[in-house]
Design an enzyme around this catalytic site. Structure first.
Site, PDB file in Angstrom:
ATOM      1  CB  SER A   1     -11.990   3.155   9.787  1.00 13.41           C
ATOM      2  OG  SER A   1     -11.042   4.132   9.507  1.00 13.41           O
TER       3      SER A   1
HETATM    4  N1  SAH Z   1      -7.898   3.016   5.524  1.00 12.57           N
HETATM    5  C1  SAH Z   1      -6.947   2.457   6.419  1.00 12.57           C
HETATM    6  C2  SAH Z   1      -6.865   3.305   7.656  1.00 12.57           C
HETATM    7  C3  SAH Z   1      -5.482   3.580   8.002  1.00 12.57           C
HETATM    8  S1  SAH Z   1      -5.226   4.718   9.305  1.00 12.57           S
HETATM    9  C4  SAH Z   1      -7.304   1.008   6.727  1.00 12.57           C
HETATM   10  O1  SAH Z   1      -8.311   0.498   6.205  1.00 12.57           O
HETATM   11  O2  SAH Z   1      -6.562   0.355   7.449  1.00 12.57           O
HETATM   12  C5  SAH Z   1      -4.619   6.104   8.417  1.00 12.57           C
HETATM   13  C6  SAH Z   1      -3.373   5.904   7.648  1.00 12.57           C
HETATM   14  O3  SAH Z   1      -3.026   7.155   7.057  1.00 12.57           O
HETATM   15  C7  SAH Z   1      -2.155   5.492   8.466  1.00 12.57           C
HETATM   16  O4  SAH Z   1      -1.637   4.313   7.950  1.00 12.57           O
HETATM   17  C8  SAH Z   1      -1.188   6.646   8.307  1.00 12.57           C
HETATM   18  O5  SAH Z   1       0.164   6.274   8.295  1.00 12.57           O
HETATM   19  C9  SAH Z   1      -1.629   7.222   6.987  1.00 12.57           C
HETATM   20  N2  SAH Z   1      -1.220   8.606   6.734  1.00 12.57           N
HETATM   21  C10 SAH Z   1      -1.226   9.655   7.588  1.00 12.57           C
HETATM   22  N3  SAH Z   1      -0.762  10.760   6.946  1.00 12.57           N
HETATM   23  C11 SAH Z   1      -0.491  10.379   5.667  1.00 12.57           C
HETATM   24  C12 SAH Z   1       0.019  11.059   4.521  1.00 12.57           C
HETATM   25  N4  SAH Z   1       0.344  12.354   4.541  1.00 12.57           N
HETATM   26  N5  SAH Z   1       0.186  10.353   3.390  1.00 12.57           N
HETATM   27  C13 SAH Z   1      -0.119   9.046   3.323  1.00 12.57           C
HETATM   28  N6  SAH Z   1      -0.593   8.347   4.366  1.00 12.57           N
HETATM   29  C14 SAH Z   1      -0.782   9.010   5.537  1.00 12.57           C
END
Ligand code: SAH
Length: 294
Positions: A142
């Site tokens: 993000s």
């Molecule tokens: N906070 C992270 C943002 C990652 S983007 C950062 O700082 O990089 C969102 C993430 O959520 C992705 O890696 C995706 O694979 C994960 N995600 C989506 N659905 C999910 C679920 N049901 N359980 C765990 N992770 C999930």
């Protein structure tokens, strides 16, 4: 009296920690573990109360250990190989403080976590720009402001237990840890989970994080309740499992939208059996995929 050459002078952990100031992020894990153990022991010896510090200090805390606030800047500037420290400081003052982020804990955390190490080498020079960036497996890290806003809206206090859904690159995980929180983070994609665990634990020395590979829409029942829950992906509804795992006075932040990639940032408050929601405006997150997501 000590010998002239100081060979008989007791070697203090503070001295060692000071030596560390000249090394930037990327310390070998065992070195951090050793220094942490020494530091914790010293704190315990100095502590008059029986509530001995059980907490393991973070790499950023190690950099500043034992130094009065006035000297902290110089310690930071001693990290000569951290070529992004000015970009990071600029990001914090312009994109965060300049746009209304006031929580000192959030500002501090984001001024010490090396965001450039959470993206691919090709993107490192853009890591402090005012935008989200792609990470592996089609996911995104993000925008700095979004991370800061969510962390501020959490209204977290040091020592609280936080559940993060969507570890991704691990950037927000490290920020939450630097805010002094006890972090439980869940990722559903195996490759991201493995690479990020390696980066956080081995390369950066964040070895007291609890990282899991599972469907985060189900939360982590065995570790519930959580004081705070932060979801970094957007789903059509607020998963019931997550609501039930909030502490009785807990707070959750989650992007929710009936259409993919179009969500509102919702803050949920729990008061006993009652839940109230607050809308913090439109936002865009990748899909929350799972049994209680898309
Ligand atoms: N906070 C992270 C943002 C990652 S983007 C950062 O700082 O990089 C969102 C993430 O959520 C992705 O890696 C995706 O694979 C994960 N995600 C989506 N659905 C999910 C679920 N049901 N359980 C765990 N992770 C999930």
């Amino acid at each position: 009296m000590y010998d002239k050459d100081n060979s008989a002078r007791p070697k203090t952990s503070a001295k060692k920690i000071e030596g560390l100031c000249y090394e930037p992020w990327g310390l070998p894990t065992e070195r951090v573990v050793r220094l942490n153990a020494k530091y914790a022991q010293k704190e315990a010896e100095n502590s008059s109360c029986r509530e001995i510090i059980r907490h393991i200090i973070t790499p950023a805390e190690l950099l500043h250990a034992g130094k009065p606030h006035s000297q902290r800047k110089s310690i930071h500037s001693a990290c000569h190989t951290d070529i992004y420290k000015y970009s990071r400081a600029k990001m914090v003052s312009e994109q965060l403080a300049g746009r209304g982020i006031t929580d000192p804990n959030v500002l501090h955390a984001m001024s010490v976590v090396p965001r450039h190490l959470f993206v691919s080498e090709a993107l490192q020079s853009t890591a402090y720009d005012d935008r989200p960036l792609p990470i592996a497996c089609g996911q995104t890290i993000s925008q700095p402001y979004t991370v800061a806003l969510m962390c501020q809206l959490l209204m977290a206090e040091r020592g609280m237990k936080v559940l993060e859904i969507g570890t991704g690159s691990g950037y927000q995980t490290a920020v939450l840890r630097e805010m002094g929180l006890k972090v439980f983070s869940v990722e559903r994609i195996k490759e991201l989970y493995a690479n990020t665990k390696n980066l956080l634990n081995k390369k950066l020395g964040y070895f007291d994080l609890n990282l899991f590979l599972s469907d985060g829409t189900l939360g982590l029942e065995q570790f519930a309740p959580f004081d705070r829950i932060i979801v970094a992906a957007g789903g059509p509804n607020i998963p019931e499992a997550l609501k039930s795992q909030m502490d009785e006075e807990g707070i959750m932040l989650i992007p929710v939208g009936r259409e993919k990639m179009v969500q509102n940032l919702i803050r949920v408050f729990r008061h006993g059996t009652k839940y109230t929601e607050e809308n913090h405006g439109p936002t865009t997150f990748v899909d929350l995929v799972g049994s209680q997501g898309w």
